[in-house]
Design a protein around this motif. Sequence first.
Motif, mmCIF file in Angstrom:
data_model
loop_
_atom_site.group_PDB
_atom_site.id
_atom_site.type_symbol
_atom_site.label_atom_id
_atom_site.label_comp_id
_atom_site.label_asym_id
_atom_site.label_seq_id
_atom_site.Cartn_x
_atom_site.Cartn_y
_atom_site.Cartn_z
ATOM 1 N N UNK A 1 8.062 104.099 69.604
ATOM 2 C CA UNK A 1 8.279 102.917 70.421
ATOM 3 C C UNK A 1 7.178 102.621 71.421
ATOM 4 N N UNK A 2 6.130 103.448 71.454
ATOM 5 C CA UNK A 2 5.094 103.296 72.474
ATOM 6 C C UNK A 2 3.730 103.016 71.844
ATOM 7 N N UNK A 3 3.076 101.985 72.344
ATOM 8 C CA UNK A 3 1.698 101.668 71.966
ATOM 9 C C UNK A 3 0.785 102.141 73.086
ATOM 10 N N UNK A 4 -0.442 102.508 72.737
ATOM 11 C CA UNK A 4 -1.417 102.931 73.740
ATOM 12 C C UNK A 4 -2.616 102.002 73.696
ATOM 13 N N UNK A 5 -2.901 101.399 74.835
ATOM 14 C CA UNK A 5 -4.054 100.505 74.948
ATOM 15 C C UNK A 5 -5.311 101.347 75.141
#
Length: 188
Positions: free
Chosen positions: A101-105
Motif C-alpha cells: 500500500x505504500x509508494x516511495x518517491x
Amino acid sequence: MRFTLASPTDRRPTPPPGEIDTIVESSPRDALARPLLEALVAEYSRRYHDLAGRDANAAAYEVYERYPAELFDPPHGSFILILRDGAPIAGGGFMPHADAGTAEIKRMWTSDAHRRQGLARRVLEALEARAIALGYTRIHLTTGFRQPEAAALYHRHGYTGLYDPDSDLAARFTLPFEKTLVHTEAEA
C-alpha cells in the motif's frame, strides 16, 4: 498545459510569459530525464562531498544503481517530467515501498535555473495523484539533512517527519517522511 494561479491569495509563480509547461509520463531511462538526473547527482555531491566516511560517488549509486529504473515502471511505479517548451525542467517518480500500500518517491528534482516557480510542488502533487490512481494509500520519501527546502516542501504538503527534529540530523543523514493519501469518492 499552462500553470496559472489558483486564486488571488495563491502567490505561487507561473512560468514566464510565452512558456508552456507540460507534465509527461517518462522513465529514468528516457534521454530527456538524463540531464535532470545528472544534475541531481551533481547537487548531492556539492551538498554532501565534505562528510567524512562518505564516498564521493554515493549519490550516483543512490540515483542510478540502488534503485534501478525498472522499479519506476507501470503498473506499480511512475516517473514524470515537466517540460517547458519541450525541455525538461523538473521531474521525479515513485516505486513500490516496503508494503503493497505504500509508494516511495525518489529522484524528485527541479533544475537550478527553474527553482522557486512551484515546480517541485507540481511534481509532488502529480506523483501523489498517480499513486492514488494505482491504489496506494501512503507515500514514503526521504531527503537529506542538508536539503531544508525539500523538508519544508514536504511539511507544507502534509508529510510527517519520521525523525526527531531536535536530534543530530547530520548523524541521521536522511530524513524520512510519510503521508497518508486521501482517496476521494470519485477516485474510489
